[in-house]
Structure formats: C-alpha cells, structure tokens
Scaffold this motif. Structure first.
Motif, PDB file in Angstrom:
ATOM      1  N   ARG A   3       4.428  19.892 -36.765  1.00 47.93           N
ATOM      2  CA  ARG A   3       5.821  20.192 -37.077  1.00 47.93           C
ATOM      3  C   ARG A   3       6.712  19.199 -36.358  1.00 47.93           C
ATOM      4  O   ARG A   3       6.350  18.633 -35.322  1.00 47.93           O
ATOM      5  CB  ARG A   3       6.166  21.622 -36.699  1.00 47.93           C
ATOM      6  N   ILE A   5       9.592  18.132 -33.995  1.00 50.24           N
ATOM      7  CA  ILE A   5      10.266  18.696 -32.826  1.00 50.24           C
ATOM      8  C   ILE A   5      11.633  18.015 -32.714  1.00 50.24           C
ATOM      9  O   ILE A   5      11.718  16.815 -32.499  1.00 50.24           O
ATOM     10  CB  ILE A   5       9.442  18.475 -31.542  1.00 50.24           C
ATOM     11  N   ASP A   9      14.883  22.180 -29.482  1.00 48.50           N
ATOM     12  CA  ASP A   9      13.595  22.861 -29.464  1.00 48.50           C
ATOM     13  C   ASP A   9      13.110  22.872 -28.017  1.00 48.50           C
ATOM     14  O   ASP A   9      13.225  21.873 -27.312  1.00 48.50           O
ATOM     15  CB  ASP A   9      12.601  22.104 -30.346  1.00 48.50           C
ATOM     16  N   PRO A  10      12.551  23.995 -27.539  1.00 47.80           N
ATOM     17  CA  PRO A  10      12.074  24.050 -26.152  1.00 47.80           C
ATOM     18  C   PRO A  10      11.036  22.970 -25.815  1.00 47.80           C
ATOM     19  O   PRO A  10      10.910  22.570 -24.664  1.00 47.80           O
ATOM     20  CB  PRO A  10      11.448  25.438 -26.028  1.00 47.80           C
ATOM     21  N   GLU A  11      10.316  22.469 -26.800  1.00 50.47           N
ATOM     22  CA  GLU A  11       9.291  21.450 -26.547  1.00 50.47           C
ATOM     23  C   GLU A  11       9.828  20.026 -26.630  1.00 50.47           C
ATOM     24  O   GLU A  11       9.107  19.071 -26.345  1.00 50.47           O
ATOM     25  CB  GLU A  11       8.147  21.622 -27.542  1.00 50.47           C
ATOM     26  N   PHE A  12      11.089  19.852 -27.008  1.00 54.05           N
ATOM     27  CA  PHE A  12      11.647  18.523 -27.207  1.00 54.05           C
ATOM     28  C   PHE A  12      11.617  17.689 -25.924  1.00 54.05           C
ATOM     29  O   PHE A  12      11.120  16.565 -25.919  1.00 54.05           O
ATOM     30  CB  PHE A  12      13.080  18.632 -27.741  1.00 54.05           C
TER      31      PHE A  12
END
Length: 73
Positions: A3, A5, A9-12
């Motif tokens: 997906r 990012i 986004d918390p993972e960015f």
C-alpha cells in the motif's frame, strides 16, 4: 499487495527514517562503506561520502536537524 504510505500515515515517518533496503548492495558495489545522512530540508536519508559525512556532522546540518526534532517534540 503493498500500500502507498502517505504523509499523515503513522508509518510515514518510520519509512522515511529507514535506510534503503539495498544499502549493503550499494556499499559492495562501490567497494567501501556507504554512509547515509538525514537531509534536514527534505527529511529523508541521502547517501554521503566520508567527506560529506564529516561536513554534515561538523558543518551544522546535523545540529539543524536536532533543533528541528526538538521543535517537533
């Protein structure tokens, strides 16, 4: 399926702060250790020669990044 990012986004931030997965291959290709530094303006890692690393650490760019991180906290 992977997906995308995006900012927010918390993972960015984690993704941007992670060295490229092929760093060992790049290091082996050039025959010496490849260093990565966090670009203070862009917020992503970039490669750096030993001379660039020294300039980054002792020329003020690292301190600029630390100051930015202090503002974020």
């Amino acid at each position: 399926m992977a997906r995308l990012i995006l900012p927010g986004d918390p993972e960015f931030d984690i993704a941007l702060a992670t060295p490229p997965p092929d760093w060992k291959i790049q290091s082996a290709k050039v025959g010496y250790q490849v260093d990565y530094v966090m670009d203070a303006e862009k917020g992503i890692f970039r490669t750096a020669t030993q001379e660039e690393l020294n300039d980054y650490l002792f020329g003020g760019e690292y301190e600029e990044l630390v100051d930015l991180e202090d503002e974020w906290d």
